[in-house]
Write a protein that holds these residues in place. Structure first.
Motif, short mmCIF file in Angstrom:
data_model
loop_
_atom_site.label_atom_id
_atom_site.label_comp_id
_atom_site.label_asym_id
_atom_site.label_seq_id
_atom_site.Cartn_x
_atom_site.Cartn_y
_atom_site.Cartn_z
N ILE A 3 0.83 -1.16 0.06
CA ILE A 3 -0.03 0.00 0.12
C ILE A 3 0.84 1.28 -0.04
N GLU A 4 1.98 1.18 0.97
CA GLU A 4 2.91 2.45 0.91
C GLU A 4 3.47 2.61 -0.63
N SER A 5 3.92 1.50 -1.20
CA SER A 5 4.52 1.55 -2.68
C SER A 5 3.54 2.06 -3.47
N LEU A 6 2.14 1.71 -3.63
CA LEU A 6 1.22 2.20 -4.47
C LEU A 6 0.97 3.56 -4.02
N ARG A 7 0.89 4.08 -2.85
CA ARG A 7 0.73 5.66 -2.57
C ARG A 7 1.68 6.26 -2.99
N SER A 8 3.12 5.84 -2.79
CA SER A 8 4.11 6.54 -3.59
C SER A 8 4.33 6.40 -5.01
N LEU A 9 3.90 5.45 -5.61
CA LEU A 9 3.86 5.42 -7.03
C LEU A 9 2.67 6.35 -7.72
N TYR A 10 1.60 6.28 -7.12
CA TYR A 10 0.36 7.12 -7.63
C TYR A 10 0.75 8.65 -7.38
N ASN A 11 1.29 8.91 -6.18
CA ASN A 11 1.70 10.41 -5.89
C ASN A 11 2.75 10.76 -6.95
N ARG A 12 3.72 9.92 -7.21
CA ARG A 12 4.83 10.19 -8.12
C ARG A 12 4.19 10.63 -9.53
N ASP A 13 3.41 9.66 -10.15
CA ASP A 13 2.88 9.80 -11.33
C ASP A 13 1.91 10.77 -11.61
N LEU A 14 0.93 10.94 -10.69
CA LEU A 14 -0.08 11.86 -10.78
C LEU A 14 0.72 13.35 -10.85
N ASN A 15 1.71 13.32 -9.97
CA ASN A 15 2.36 14.68 -10.01
C ASN A 15 3.11 14.97 -11.33
N LYS A 16 3.61 13.90 -11.85
CA LYS A 16 4.09 14.07 -13.06
C LYS A 16 3.07 14.45 -14.02
N LEU A 101 -7.21 1.71 3.06
CA LEU A 101 -6.99 0.23 2.62
C LEU A 101 -6.15 -0.65 3.42
N THR A 102 -6.40 -1.77 3.78
CA THR A 102 -5.41 -2.70 4.38
C THR A 102 -4.90 -3.76 3.40
N SER A 103 -3.81 -4.46 3.87
CA SER A 103 -3.18 -5.66 2.86
C SER A 103 -4.37 -6.64 2.79
N GLU A 104 -5.41 -6.97 3.70
CA GLU A 104 -6.36 -7.69 3.46
C GLU A 104 -7.45 -7.20 2.29
N ASP A 105 -7.61 -5.95 2.26
CA ASP A 105 -8.54 -5.43 1.34
C ASP A 105 -8.00 -5.71 0.01
N LEU A 106 -6.50 -5.44 -0.17
CA LEU A 106 -5.99 -5.73 -1.49
C LEU A 106 -6.17 -7.34 -2.15
N GLU A 107 -6.52 -8.18 -0.98
CA GLU A 107 -6.71 -9.59 -1.37
C GLU A 107 -8.09 -9.86 -1.76
N LYS A 108 -8.87 -8.97 -1.46
CA LYS A 108 -10.47 -9.14 -1.78
C LYS A 108 -10.76 -8.95 -3.17
N GLU A 109 -11.79 -9.44 -3.64
CA GLU A 109 -12.30 -9.16 -5.08
C GLU A 109 -12.64 -7.64 -5.29
N TYR A 110 -12.16 -7.11 -6.32
CA TYR A 110 -12.42 -6.07 -6.82
C TYR A 110 -14.25 -6.19 -6.89
N PRO A 111 -14.80 -4.80 -6.76
CA PRO A 111 -15.97 -4.87 -6.62
C PRO A 111 -16.98 -4.93 -8.13
N LEU A 112 -16.10 -4.52 -8.94
CA LEU A 112 -16.89 -4.59 -10.28
C LEU A 112 -15.94 -5.43 -11.20
N ILE A 113 -16.77 -6.09 -11.99
CA ILE A 113 -16.08 -7.01 -13.03
C ILE A 113 -15.74 -5.98 -14.42
N ILE A 114 -14.40 -5.99 -14.53
CA ILE A 114 -13.81 -5.00 -15.37
C ILE A 114 -13.38 -5.89 -16.83
N PHE A 115 -12.67 -6.64 -16.78
CA PHE A 115 -12.13 -7.55 -17.95
C PHE A 115 -12.66 -8.83 -17.98
N GLU A 116 -13.95 -8.95 -17.85
CA GLU A 116 -14.89 -9.95 -18.15
C GLU A 116 -14.44 -11.10 -17.10
#
Length: 149
Positions: A3-16, A101-116
């Motif tokens: 989660i901290e890695s995702l926060r860092s990457l999203y912050n970096r790339d959205l600022n870019k 979000l928690t690490s457990e949340d990342l393991e849960k199924e995403y609420p929408l089906i996006i890619f079939e």
């Protein structure tokens, strides 16, 4: 840790993304298309903001955001300052959602089906950063090709 890695990457790339939009010498070029370039940087920016506000904000953060995807590609000539405000608000929203979000949340199924097919939330959040970076590269290339001083 992820989660901290995702926060860092999203912050970096959205600022870019914000930096790319700010870097256009001629604001009108943000909305320019040319030959085989069918999407302007402005429309790609709107698309990224809409995408993240939908899949992070509306679905995971319950922000109430309602997406109008067709407008992401049809709206034109939105002032640069407004695009930057949208990016800035998206940075805050994404970080707020990720911080809840928690690490457990990342393991849960995403609420929408996006890619079939079903996928974990963690998998989809990784997909979304690659989507952001794909279009970020297109915007960078657009600027360097068309923003002639």
């Amino acid at each position: 840790m992820i989660i901290e890695s995702l926060r860092s990457l999203y912050n970096r790339d959205l600022n870019k993304l914000k930096t790319e939009i700010e870097s256009y010498q001629n604001e009108d070029v943000i909305w320019k298309t040319d030959k085989n370039i069918s999407n302007s940087a402005g429309n790609l920016c709107l698309h990224l903001v809409g995408n993240l506000n939908t899949y992070f904000g509306a679905e995971l953060g319950k922000t109430g955001y309602i997406r109008h995807r067709e407008l992401e590609f049809s709206l034109k000539d939105i002032p640069r300052a407004e695009l930057i405000e949208k990016i800035s608000a998206t940075i805050i929203m994404v970080d707020d959602v990720l911080s809840q979000l928690t690490s457990e949340d990342l393991e849960k199924e995403y609420p929408l089906i996006i890619f079939e097919e079903k996928m974990t939330t963690g998998y989809f959040l990784i997909h979304l950063i690659t989507h952001l970076d794909y279009h970020l590269g297109q915007i960078n290339y657009h600027r360097r090709l068309l923003d002639i001083y």
